[in-house]
Design an enzyme around this catalytic site. Structure first.
Site, PDB file in Angstrom:
ATOM      1  CB  THR A  97      -0.474  -3.399   6.254  1.00 39.61           C
ATOM      2  OG1 THR A  97      -1.659  -3.465   5.440  1.00 39.61           O
ATOM      3  CG2 THR A  97       0.088  -1.988   6.217  1.00 39.61           C
ATOM      4  CG  ASP A  98      -3.206  -7.227   3.376  1.00 38.71           C
ATOM      5  OD1 ASP A  98      -3.688  -6.491   4.263  1.00 38.71           O
ATOM      6  OD2 ASP A  98      -3.680  -7.299   2.225  1.00 38.71           O
TER       7      ASP A  98
ATOM      8  CB  THR B 299      -0.926   0.012   1.227  1.00 41.66           C
ATOM      9  OG1 THR B 299      -1.806  -1.107   1.157  1.00 41.66           O
ATOM     10  CG2 THR B 299      -1.748   1.288   1.286  1.00 41.66           C
TER      11      THR B 299
END
Length: 321
Positions: free
Chosen positions: A100-101, A21
Site C-alpha cells: 500500500t505504501d 503487506t
C-alpha cells in the site's frame, strides 16, 4: 499456476505478484503491524480464490518486496509484463498484488505508460496474510471481478470494495482497511458481491513513453527530487541538491507547495535559480484535495491536480523523452 472454476475456460486473468503487506507474515494472528512484507508467493495468495465463471487465474511473481522499497527497475519489468499479457487475445485483464505504501505511485506510472484497452487492476491489503481476519483475499477477489468485467479498461486500484482510478488514487489513512480515496474525483465504481457497479468512466491513459520503456534493456532514469515548502524553510536543500556529487545531477525538482501552489520566498528564490540553470521545476500542492489554479505572473509551472509524488513521476517521464 492456473486456477479455474469451470471446465469451459474461455478467458484468463493474469495475477502479477510484487509483494507487500498482502503477502506479509507476522509471528501471531493478532499482529497487524509487526509483520514482514513480501513473504507469501502470489500463487499461494490465489489459494481459495474462486474465479468468475469461464475465467482461469494464472499467477506470475514479478517481484517480492515491501512496497516502500519499490524501484524503477521493478516498474519497468512490471510494465513489460503487463504489456506482454495484455497482448494475449484470451487474457481479459491483469491484476497486480502490491503493497500500500507506494501503490498510488505504481498505479500512476502504469497509467502513464500503458493506456491499456483492457483492465490493469492493482490491489493490496492493510493486514498481512497471517492476520486473524485478513483483507487481502476479498480485495483480490474483487480485483479479479473487475479484471474479468466486459468493457473494463485502464489502470485502476481496488481496495475495500471501491474502484479507484490510477490517476486519482491516494493513500489517506495509516491503518484503516479503507485506506484509499480518490479526492474530488471520487471512485470509478464499486464491487458488490462480485458485480461491478461503475459510477463514472474508466480511466484513459496517454502512454507517451511506452515504446522507450519496453524496448530498452535498461533505462537511465532522470533524477527528480521533491522539496517541501514549509514555515521557516530556506533554499539550502535546493542548493545542496545542485551540488550533486556521487548521486548524479538533479534534472528536475518538484516543489511540494502550500495551498494554491504558494512557496516560501526563500525556497522560491532558490528554485528560480535552479530553473535558470536548466533544472526543470514544477509546483505541486501539499493539499490532499483540490488542484493548483494558475494565475498571471507565475514563474514556475504547476502540476495541476497531481500530488507531489505523481508530479515527480510525470516529470521523470517528460525528461526521459
Amino acid at each position: 499456476m492456473v486456477n479455474s472454476s469451470s471446465p469451459e475456460v474461455r478467458r484468463r486473468v493474469v495475477v502479477l505478484g510484487t509483494g507487500g503487506t498482502i503477502a506479509g507474515r507476522a509471528a501471531s494472528s493478532g499482529d497487524n503491524i509487526g509483520y514482514t512484507a513480501g513473504q507469501v508467493g502470489v500463487a499461494d495468495l490465489l489459494g481459495g480464490i474462486e474465479a468468475p465463471e469461464g475465467v482461469a487465474l494464472e499467477a506470475e511473481q514479478v517481484a517480492q518486496v515491501d512496497s516502500k522499497d519499490m524501484s524503477f527497475d521493478i516498474w519497468q519489468q512490471l510494465a513489460r509484463r503487463c504489456a506482454h499479457w495484455l497482448a494475449q487475445a484470451d487474457v481479459a485483464g491483469v491484476v497486480i498484488t502490491h503493497g500500500t505504501d507506494t501503490l498510488e505511485e505504481t498505479a500512476f506510472f502504469l497509467h502513464s505508460v500503458l493506456a491499456p484497452s483492457k483492465p490493469v487492476v492493482l490491489t493490496c491489503a492493510m493486514r498481512p496474510a497471517t492476520a486473524l481476519a485478513p483483507d487481502g483475499p476479498q480485495n483480490v477477489r474483487d480485483a479479479v471481478s473487475v479484471a474479468a468485467t466486459e468493457g473494463a479498461r485502464g489502470v485502476t486500484v481496488v481496495c475495500a470494495g471501491a474502484i479507484h482510478s490510477g490517476v486519482d488514487i491516494q493513500k489517506v489513512h495509516t491503518y484503516r482497511l479503507d485506506a484509499f480515496a480518490s479526492g474530488d474525483a471520487g471512485p470509478v465504481g464499486y464491487v458488490e458481491e462480485g458485480e461491478v457497479r461503475r459510477v463514472r468512466e474508466w480511466p484513459e491513459g496517454s502512454a507517451s513513453q511506452a515504446s522507450k520503456l519496453f524496448e530498452a534493456t535498461s533505462v537511465q532514469w532522470p533524477r527528480v527530487e521533491i522539496v517541501v515548502s514549509h514555515a521557516g524553510v530556506s533554499g539550502a536543500v535546493i542548493e545542496a541538491l545542485l551540488q550533486h556529487g556521487a548521486a548524479g545531477p538533479v534534472r528536475g525538482l518538484v516543489l511540494a507547495a502550500t495551498g494554491n501552489g504558494t512557496l516560501h520566498h526563500a525556497l522560491e528564490a532558490s528554485a528560480l535559480k535552479a530553473q535558470d540553470a536548466g533544472v526543470a521545476v514544477v509546483r505541486a500542492t501539499r493539499c490532499a484535495n483540490g488542484r493548483i489554479l494558475p494565475k498571471a505572473g507565475d514563474q514556475l509551472r504547476d502540476a495541476g491536480a497531481l500530488t507531489p509524488v505523481k508530479a515527480r513521476i510525470a516529470l521523470m517521464l517528460e525528461l526521459l523523452g
